[in-house]
Design an enzyme around this catalytic site. Structure first.
Site, PDB file in Angstrom:
ATOM      1  N   GLY A   1       0.805  -1.221   0.000  1.00 56.53           N
ATOM      2  CA  GLY A   1       0.000   0.000   0.000  1.00 56.53           C
ATOM      3  C   GLY A   1       0.841   1.276   0.000  1.00 56.53           C
ATOM      4  N   HIS A   2       0.180   2.391  -0.159  1.00 52.01           N
ATOM      5  CA  HIS A   2       0.903   3.662  -0.258  1.00 52.01           C
ATOM      6  C   HIS A   2       1.584   4.030   1.061  1.00 52.01           C
ATOM      7  CE1 HIS A   2      -3.054   6.083   0.642  1.00 52.01           C
ATOM      8  NE2 HIS A   2      -2.904   5.083   1.450  1.00 52.01           N
ATOM      9  N   ASN A   3       2.739   4.669   0.917  1.00 47.77           N
ATOM     10  CA  ASN A   3       3.510   5.184   2.051  1.00 47.77           C
ATOM     11  C   ASN A   3       4.152   4.110   2.910  1.00 47.77           C
ATOM     12  OD1 ASN A   3       2.542   7.795   1.322  1.00 47.77           O
ATOM     13  ND2 ASN A   3       0.661   7.357   2.419  1.00 47.77           N
TER      14      ASN A   3
END
Lengths: 345, 345, 345
Positions: free
Chosen positions: B238-240
């Site tokens: 997922g992002h980050n």
């Protein structure tokens, strides 16, 4: 570089600015933001981070604003939503760079308005109709007899099989596949006979489909995803599912065929469902849950996760899962011996 | 056909050969190997297989060597690693066949060294910079403003979104997508407002990403994968997220947004995590485990698998999972009746 | 529009028609069918739906036929299989539109019979040999040194890596990847050394691989999928697996490397397995199950699902999973106190 003063932002998005009307050039989280950035406080428990942040300005709720009287603020009813809108100001939706790349292939019977962007090596099949301002990026494929609304985006190498319908502003990320055959088989004594999948897929307006996700075509009628529903990466939606509006489905969830999911549901990552069930509106399903039967009452929060442990603890305890029925009987037996009753059952 | 004598192999890779200095033409497992093959014994419990094997030569540890005195051997400190290196001798990393295929599209502002191989229908976006000796195979897409190190390989139809950074010798398998939008949404009362994902992805040197895996771009800053980390197929990051160096993630694992994973972790297949947690260095997570909170102490082995049973046994036992709390109370009650105490918990 | 009379259908497929020999133009489910449609009753528990349906004709078993004497019927031994075959009559398998699209790239050393359809931007690598009537659709890639049987279909953007073998009538859906590297690594003290994956993939006749699924190439010999086996979307098959004939694997299942699965197995959605195990013929594994050891007896039904609950109930009960061992000890202690025995263990 795009830049806005706080007063320009509130003129555009509402809310109220306080302190100095400084100019900001980007949104950044509290931990990274510098003097030229605007940040936000969505959850009051991170108040301390505001005090420690170098952000030039901070978006806060009215309730929190008092504590930061010395700072440049934008006061908004919902700081998280406001942050999202400010981020959008700085990163507007990309418009189609109108034109068909010379390496793209558009079948003669397809309809592609001049406002559309058709990327390198993209393919548009026979009789397919695109709305205004669509972006079909490099290597993306739309097979024959599809109908796309306005401003649909297909990222590189996304695929839409024949006979599918996409609403306005639908966005399909790379590797996602819309309309592949549902998994329909009839056993023919010694082998499996494939059931032709003759339905299609209908995606409502503003649907977003994450990268490498699948929405299978229906066996006889369409698989349907409602307006505004957002689907993350690597999600599998089986044939003949009907999903309502404004539902959110996180990554790697798998929805078996002929499942009906309501509107405003939140389906966590890795959730699985059996097929042929119904899930009511506003159901919230925790990540990793296996849904084995219908959820008829709306607004419930469902979960079913095996709790994590060290491997040693797990090995010691998990073995008893296989003997719970017996354990229950032993307790009953003890209760009987002690009290003469059959226990609580 | 490539061939090596045992002495040529030890000259190249170290270790010591014993017996006859025969010529071998391939590595094969003990069960398949013939006189012209070299095989290996990685796990002492398979010693009997060496005795039964027709392999011309076998890679063994010093400890095991004594038992196979009559055979042609290479004695190595780590037979499994040595086997891998011999296999690499027979199958060297493919070098770029320099040149841009006539059907490939390279935007004029992109930088593509003459040493690169750009395959049929590949696409290199504006301002993207490739290092020396990259192989961008058929149908692969690198959008604009990316920076790739030397000898990066993109297999057919892999996609890298705009603004991503890939280190040297990064390898991305077919269908993998680097830099698609993270799943960021703010609820706007009646619908979801998409949070622009303006960060990118940074992959360190020697990172490998399996087929149909996803590394989402960050919301504001980059999603980062450290040097030498190896990711299998159908993995979702997922992002980050920030993942350390030399971590291994097996197929179908899903790492939720803003998760931090250390270095030298081993994450099993199908593992899921909630977001916004930290996993310490050298954590070993068993396949199928759901990680629900941070793991702060390094070197732990974590598990959480529901034990498999026949369906009949499962049905009999699983029903009690829903009543464990009550079962615990019943035991407490019995303990109180019998001993006057409140029991162990 | 294709249409058939009931007598034409039974002439083609067997079975017996009763009532009027009407003309039908499509198959539809009971709930949607109109006078021009034929429907079917596969499961007797839906008899009421037949009574309520507007279908012009219905496929039923001999046993159910009596109840619908007034209707137009086709009586068949297996109504579900018969329905599948009627659906196929209305939707015949699409034949290759012979020819190579001008934007496709076929390497000179490849063999592509004139009966094949090679779509826009498709790529056929060096020395690859296609059988008669193959359809390699838009953007699909077959690398070098592959061998495909007759009437193989690759949907848009599907990828077959080099050196793979596909039987007759194999169908690969979009985004599926056949022959990407297996996940083989040897730890080299401070980093991971990649084990070259030099085997290939062999798919038997009539194998179907769903969209975004992966069949990894073997490390030294081939990964093998038997005749007639059907694999749904987003399935991961690790390197060196051997899967028998006519096995069905539902979406998002993950089969770890070197697993052997028999014939006529049914593997549910989201199932995971550890590697290096064997699963006997005709094993039925419920969705979501984690298979942790070999299943040696054929015909078993296996399950291991954590039962779903409301989040509140789950939180109350799941905590005790971590203390089952202790709970068992407490029961033992009570049994000892009460009866002097050590309990049922």
């Amino acid at each position: 570089m795009t830049s806005y003063t706080l007063s320009q932002i509130t003129a555009e998005l509402g809310g109220e600015w306080r302190g100095e009307d400084i100019t900001v050039t980007a949104v950044q989280p509290l931990s990274h933001a510098q003097a030229q950035h605007i940040s936000f406080l969505a959850n009051p428990k991170y108040k301390a981070d505001v005090h420690g942040s170098s952000a030039g300005a901070v978006i806060v709720s009215e309730k929190a604003a008092g504590e930061f009287a010395g700072r440049n603020l934008i006061v908004a009813a919902d700081p998280y939503l406001y942050f999202a809108k400010v981020a959008r100001l700085f990163s507007p939706v990309v418009k189609a760079a109108a034109g068909i790349h010379q390496t793209a292939v558009v079948e003669p019977s397809a309809t592609v308005p001049a406002s559309c962007e058709i990327g390198a090596h993209a393919y548009i099949g026979a009789n397919t109709i695109l709305g205004e301002g669509c972006r079909i990026l490099a290597g993306a494929v739309v097979e024959h007899d599809c109908k796309l609304g306005n401003e649909v985006v297909l990222h590189p190498n996304a695929v839409v099989y024949y006979g599918c319908t996409l609403g306005n502003r639908v966005e399909i990320h790379s590797g996602a596949v819309i309309g592949a055959d549902g998994f329909g088989l009839a056993f023919a004594g010694a082998s499996w006979f494939k059931i032709p999948q003759t339905g299609g897929v209908t995606l409502g307006d503003d649907v977003e489909i994450g990268s490498n996700s699948n929405i299978d075509r229906g066996a006889m009628s369409d698989t349907v995803i409602g307006t505004g529903t957002k689907i993350d990466n690597q999600v599998q939606i089986g044939h003949n599912c009907t999903i309502g509006a404004h539902t959110v489905i996180a990554a790697q969830a798998g929805i078996s065929g002929s499942t009906t999911i309501g509107s405003y549901c939140i389906i966590g990552g890795g959730v699985g469902t059996v097929g042929h069930i119904e899930i009511a509106d506003k159901t919230n399903i925790g990540g990793g849950t296996c849904i084995t039967h219908s959820i008829k009452e709306s607004g419930q929060h469902i979960a079913s996760l095996y709790p994590m442990q060290t491997h040693k603890e797990w090995a010691k305890n998990a073995v008893h899962i296989r003997h719970l029925s017996e354990m229950n009987k032993r307790i009953k037996q003890l209760e009987k011996l002690l009290t003469g009753s059959n226990g609580a059952e």
